[in-house]
Design a protein around this motif. Structure first.
Motif, PDB file in Angstrom:
ATOM      1  N   GLU A  40       0.814  -1.218   0.000  1.00  0.00           N
ATOM      2  CA  GLU A  40       0.000   0.000   0.000  1.00  0.00           C
ATOM      3  C   GLU A  40       0.850   1.272   0.000  1.00  0.00           C
ATOM      4  O   GLU A  40       0.568   2.225  -0.721  1.00  0.00           O
ATOM      5  CB  GLU A  40      -0.950  -0.050   1.206  1.00  0.00           C
ATOM      6  CG  GLU A  40      -1.553   1.250   1.660  1.00  0.00           C
ATOM      7  CD  GLU A  40      -2.804   1.665   0.862  1.00  0.00           C
ATOM      8  OE1 GLU A  40      -3.375   0.815   0.163  1.00  0.00           O
ATOM      9  OE2 GLU A  40      -3.175   2.858   0.939  1.00  0.00           O
ATOM     10  N   GLU A  43       2.515   1.869  -3.281  1.00  0.00           N
ATOM     11  CA  GLU A  43       1.526   2.322  -4.270  1.00  0.00           C
ATOM     12  C   GLU A  43       1.193   3.805  -4.106  1.00  0.00           C
ATOM     13  O   GLU A  43       0.888   4.487  -5.076  1.00  0.00           O
ATOM     14  CB  GLU A  43       0.255   1.460  -4.190  1.00  0.00           C
ATOM     15  CG  GLU A  43       0.485   0.057  -4.734  1.00  0.00           C
ATOM     16  CD  GLU A  43      -0.726  -0.870  -4.608  1.00  0.00           C
ATOM     17  OE1 GLU A  43      -1.869  -0.393  -4.775  1.00  0.00           O
ATOM     18  OE2 GLU A  43      -0.536  -2.073  -4.326  1.00  0.00           O
ATOM     19  N   ARG A  44       1.259   4.290  -2.862  1.00  0.00           N
ATOM     20  CA  ARG A  44       1.021   5.726  -2.662  1.00  0.00           C
ATOM     21  C   ARG A  44       2.119   6.553  -3.318  1.00  0.00           C
ATOM     22  O   ARG A  44       1.829   7.516  -4.029  1.00  0.00           O
ATOM     23  CB  ARG A  44       0.951   6.037  -1.156  1.00  0.00           C
ATOM     24  CG  ARG A  44      -0.267   5.445  -0.497  1.00  0.00           C
ATOM     25  CD  ARG A  44      -0.272   5.730   0.997  1.00  0.00           C
ATOM     26  NE  ARG A  44      -1.339   4.996   1.661  1.00  0.00           N
ATOM     27  CZ  ARG A  44      -1.556   5.020   2.974  1.00  0.00           C
ATOM     28  NH1 ARG A  44      -0.764   5.746   3.768  1.00  0.00           N
ATOM     29  NH2 ARG A  44      -2.546   4.329   3.506  1.00  0.00           N
ATOM     30  N   PHE A  46       3.964   5.656  -5.745  1.00  0.00           N
ATOM     31  CA  PHE A  46       3.826   5.460  -7.195  1.00  0.00           C
ATOM     32  C   PHE A  46       2.720   6.343  -7.762  1.00  0.00           C
ATOM     33  O   PHE A  46       2.891   6.991  -8.790  1.00  0.00           O
ATOM     34  CB  PHE A  46       3.545   3.975  -7.464  1.00  0.00           C
ATOM     35  CG  PHE A  46       3.466   3.636  -8.930  1.00  0.00           C
ATOM     36  CD1 PHE A  46       4.577   3.778  -9.758  1.00  0.00           C
ATOM     37  CD2 PHE A  46       2.287   3.163  -9.491  1.00  0.00           C
ATOM     38  CE1 PHE A  46       4.505   3.461 -11.112  1.00  0.00           C
ATOM     39  CE2 PHE A  46       2.216   2.844 -10.836  1.00  0.00           C
ATOM     40  CZ  PHE A  46       3.326   2.993 -11.651  1.00  0.00           C
ATOM     41  N   ARG A  47       1.579   6.409  -7.062  1.00  0.00           N
ATOM     42  CA  ARG A  47       0.464   7.221  -7.563  1.00  0.00           C
ATOM     43  C   ARG A  47       0.781   8.716  -7.490  1.00  0.00           C
ATOM     44  O   ARG A  47       0.331   9.483  -8.337  1.00  0.00           O
ATOM     45  CB  ARG A  47      -0.841   6.904  -6.802  1.00  0.00           C
ATOM     46  CG  ARG A  47      -1.472   5.555  -7.102  1.00  0.00           C
ATOM     47  CD  ARG A  47      -1.792   5.295  -8.565  1.00  0.00           C
ATOM     48  NE  ARG A  47      -2.509   6.403  -9.166  1.00  0.00           N
ATOM     49  CZ  ARG A  47      -2.492   6.697 -10.467  1.00  0.00           C
ATOM     50  NH1 ARG A  47      -1.785   5.986 -11.312  1.00  0.00           N
ATOM     51  NH2 ARG A  47      -3.159   7.716 -10.924  1.00  0.00           N
ATOM     52  N   TYR A  93      -0.606  12.696   0.551  1.00  0.00           N
ATOM     53  CA  TYR A  93      -1.024  11.436  -0.086  1.00  0.00           C
ATOM     54  C   TYR A  93      -0.297  10.252   0.563  1.00  0.00           C
ATOM     55  O   TYR A  93      -0.916   9.220   0.856  1.00  0.00           O
ATOM     56  CB  TYR A  93      -0.721  11.481  -1.584  1.00  0.00           C
ATOM     57  CG  TYR A  93      -1.444  10.451  -2.427  1.00  0.00           C
ATOM     58  CD1 TYR A  93      -1.462   9.100  -2.077  1.00  0.00           C
ATOM     59  CD2 TYR A  93      -2.103  10.810  -3.601  1.00  0.00           C
ATOM     60  CE1 TYR A  93      -2.123   8.167  -2.866  1.00  0.00           C
ATOM     61  CE2 TYR A  93      -2.770   9.880  -4.387  1.00  0.00           C
ATOM     62  CZ  TYR A  93      -2.768   8.552  -4.011  1.00  0.00           C
ATOM     63  OH  TYR A  93      -3.424   7.626  -4.789  1.00  0.00           O
TER      64      TYR A  93
END
Lengths: 129, 129, 129
Positions: A40, A43-44, A46-47, A93
């Motif tokens: 998770e 992925e943060r 990455f986003r 984020y």
């Protein structure tokens, strides 16, 4: 124009820093390329990078055209707001994706101003006023 | 050049609209950030946006260089075909990804024309003809 | 400037070739749109394209601004190193993602040189030297 170009390069370098943080998170959370999912927190990061790429692609023509048709100094100032907004976006984020909206708005709004300003300027010139 | 700049900004705004539709689909299909998978329809909106980003990055230098080396009015017209092609692409992809090829071709071909035209113009100038 | 514009277009066309290889890999490994995962080799082609998009977005303003503030011929030469570095990156990533670092460095470093050179040039002009 030189101030606009300085802000342009700072925005690109900011994006590269976000990309480096993704590379760092790959190591830290054991996400081996080509995977982009599986943790998770990774992925943060990455986003954040992906979303910044999307917005950077909108910012650059906005900076250039607002600056050419309206005012380079205002373009550069809006670019500085974008840079600050993206820092807030990235930090919030990674902590909590649900809290990303303030930083998002602070970086999205200057991009919209730049694009709409550039649009008005280009239409005015095309129509001969 | 002003017509080319108008088309440039319209293409960026079109991409922002596609991004807003992804944000809308997040809510509608319950895909919480940072996830980008988990619902087929959401993924269609997401891929429309991603693919448009890829093509927009190719379109912008194409518009600019074709316009500078060959003809700004033709550049703007090819840009309008791109805009229409992307609308068709987006609408058909969301309905059925297997049917995306017409809209894809209608937006990819103008980009290729712009790039190849700009290339020919730049080579001609570099070689002194 | 024409040499820089030629390199600009070659870099965009290289990216389009990488995108076509992703489309080819979709067919070969049976990954139907909108999916972007499900086969390791497909994902390698996809990540090559995605990473090249990220870097291309940094390269283009770098080429333009280095060329404008410092030297178009050096900008074009750094762009040629980038093009070669990306070919090495793509070939090695598809074979073995763990071996992608040489090609990555060979394409990342020219981008950083271009951006830092452009930054120095823009700051020098903004400060009146």
């Amino acid at each position: 124009m030189a101030y606009v170009d300085i802000v342009t390069i700072l925005a690109v370098l900011q994006f590269i820093v976000f990309a480096m943080k993704v590379a760092g998170a790959r190591g830290r959370y054991g996400i081996k390329a080509p995977a982009t999912t599986g943790n998770e927190i990774f992925e943060r990061y990455f986003r954040v990078q992906q979303n910044t790429m999307e917005l950077l692609l909108c910012l650059l023509p906005g900076l250039y055209l607002f600056s050419r048709y309206l005012n380079p100094m205002w373009a550069a100032l809006l670019g500085v707001v974008y840079l600050a907004g993206r820092e807030i976006y990235a930090a919030s984020y990674v902590k909590n994706p649900a809290k990303r909206s303030v930083g998002f708005a602070l970086s999205m709004l200057p991009v919209l101003f730049l694009l709409i300003g550039g649009f008005v300027g280009a239409v005015r010139q095309a129509s001969g006023f």
